[in-house]
Write a protein that holds these residues in place. Structure first.
Motif, short mmCIF file in Angstrom:
data_model
loop_
_atom_site.label_atom_id
_atom_site.label_comp_id
_atom_site.label_asym_id
_atom_site.label_seq_id
_atom_site.Cartn_x
_atom_site.Cartn_y
_atom_site.Cartn_z
N ASN A 161 49.58 58.08 13.15
CA ASN A 161 49.50 59.49 12.29
C ASN A 161 47.96 59.77 12.05
N HIS A 162 47.10 58.62 11.80
CA HIS A 162 45.62 59.08 11.30
C HIS A 162 45.00 59.42 12.75
N GLU A 177 41.67 53.51 2.64
CA GLU A 177 42.78 54.39 3.15
C GLU A 177 43.67 53.86 4.02
N HIS A 180 45.95 51.08 2.58
CA HIS A 180 46.74 51.94 1.53
C HIS A 180 47.98 52.50 2.72
N TYR A 181 47.60 53.26 3.54
CA TYR A 181 48.48 53.70 4.68
C TYR A 181 49.36 52.62 5.13
N ALA A 184 51.93 51.35 2.75
CA ALA A 184 53.12 52.28 2.72
C ALA A 184 53.93 52.27 3.75
N ALA A 185 53.39 52.14 5.09
CA ALA A 185 54.15 52.17 6.19
C ALA A 185 55.09 50.98 6.42
#
Length: 194
Positions: A161-162, A177, A180-181, A184-185
């Motif tokens: 995504n990023h 960041e 953190h991502y 979550a993923a």
């Protein structure tokens, strides 16, 4: 390793470094074997002795660049804890795909694929299938998932995504960041497969 083999390996590495610089700055179409040879500080004949064509050299360059990622990311998949294994992999995967070299390579592929479709074939022959294969094996051993290939593709897509945002000109996330991502993923994935 004999001294002769060490010298050959040193030459291969010099050629690959010079080729990487040339491909990423000039592009595939304009990359010049004379410039690669000059930057590697050897003759063009020597470059051709190791790599028979620009296409072969491009593929070898992609393999060289990708090998740096494969070792770092897949090492996490040997951890016993599923969460730690997938989280470590996710952080490395995202970080690699946000690296300057990867972004430049991806832009090169998009920009030049119309004129040189062979570079897309080279790209897909080196990396993504290996990563998917390793992840599929990991999922087969650890989870009871009916459609493992789709699950792996969905998760990898989430992790990219990023990269898609950075390719469109947005600022890359910080390591914090990314972590953190990735957390979550990974949590999202584990809720779906456990």
């Amino acid at each position: 390793m004999s001294k002769i083999e060490q010298n050959k390996q040193k030459k291969r590495l010099a050629i690959l470094r010079a080729a990487q610089e040339q491909f990423l700055t000039a592009g595939y179409g304009l990359a010049n074997m004379d410039c690669i040879a000059s930057e590697a500080q050897m003759t063009k004949q020597t470059v051709y002795r190791y790599y028979a064509s620009k296409e072969v050299l491009f593929k070898a360059t992609l393999e060289h660049m990708g090998s740096q990622f494969d070792d770092k990311a897949t090492q996490y998949l040997s951890l016993d804890d599923n969460h730690a294994a997938l989280l470590g992999f996710a952080i490395e995967y995202i970080s690699f795909h946000l690296s300057d070299e990867h972004i430049a390579t991806f832009r090169l592929l998009v920009a030049e694929s119309g004129n040189s479709p062979e570079i897309i074939t080279s790209f897909f022959s080196v990396g993504p299938d290996d990563v998917q294969r390793v992840l599929i094996e990991f999922f087969q051993q650890r989870f009871n998932v009916t459609d493992i290939e789709t699950t792996v593709e969905l998760w990898l897509g989430m992790l990219l995504n990023h990269r898609n945002k950075v390719l469109m000109g947005m600022i890359a996330p910080t390591l914090s960041e990314i972590e953190h991502y990735a957390e979550a993923a990974t949590a999202f994935l584990l809720r779906a497969v456990e």
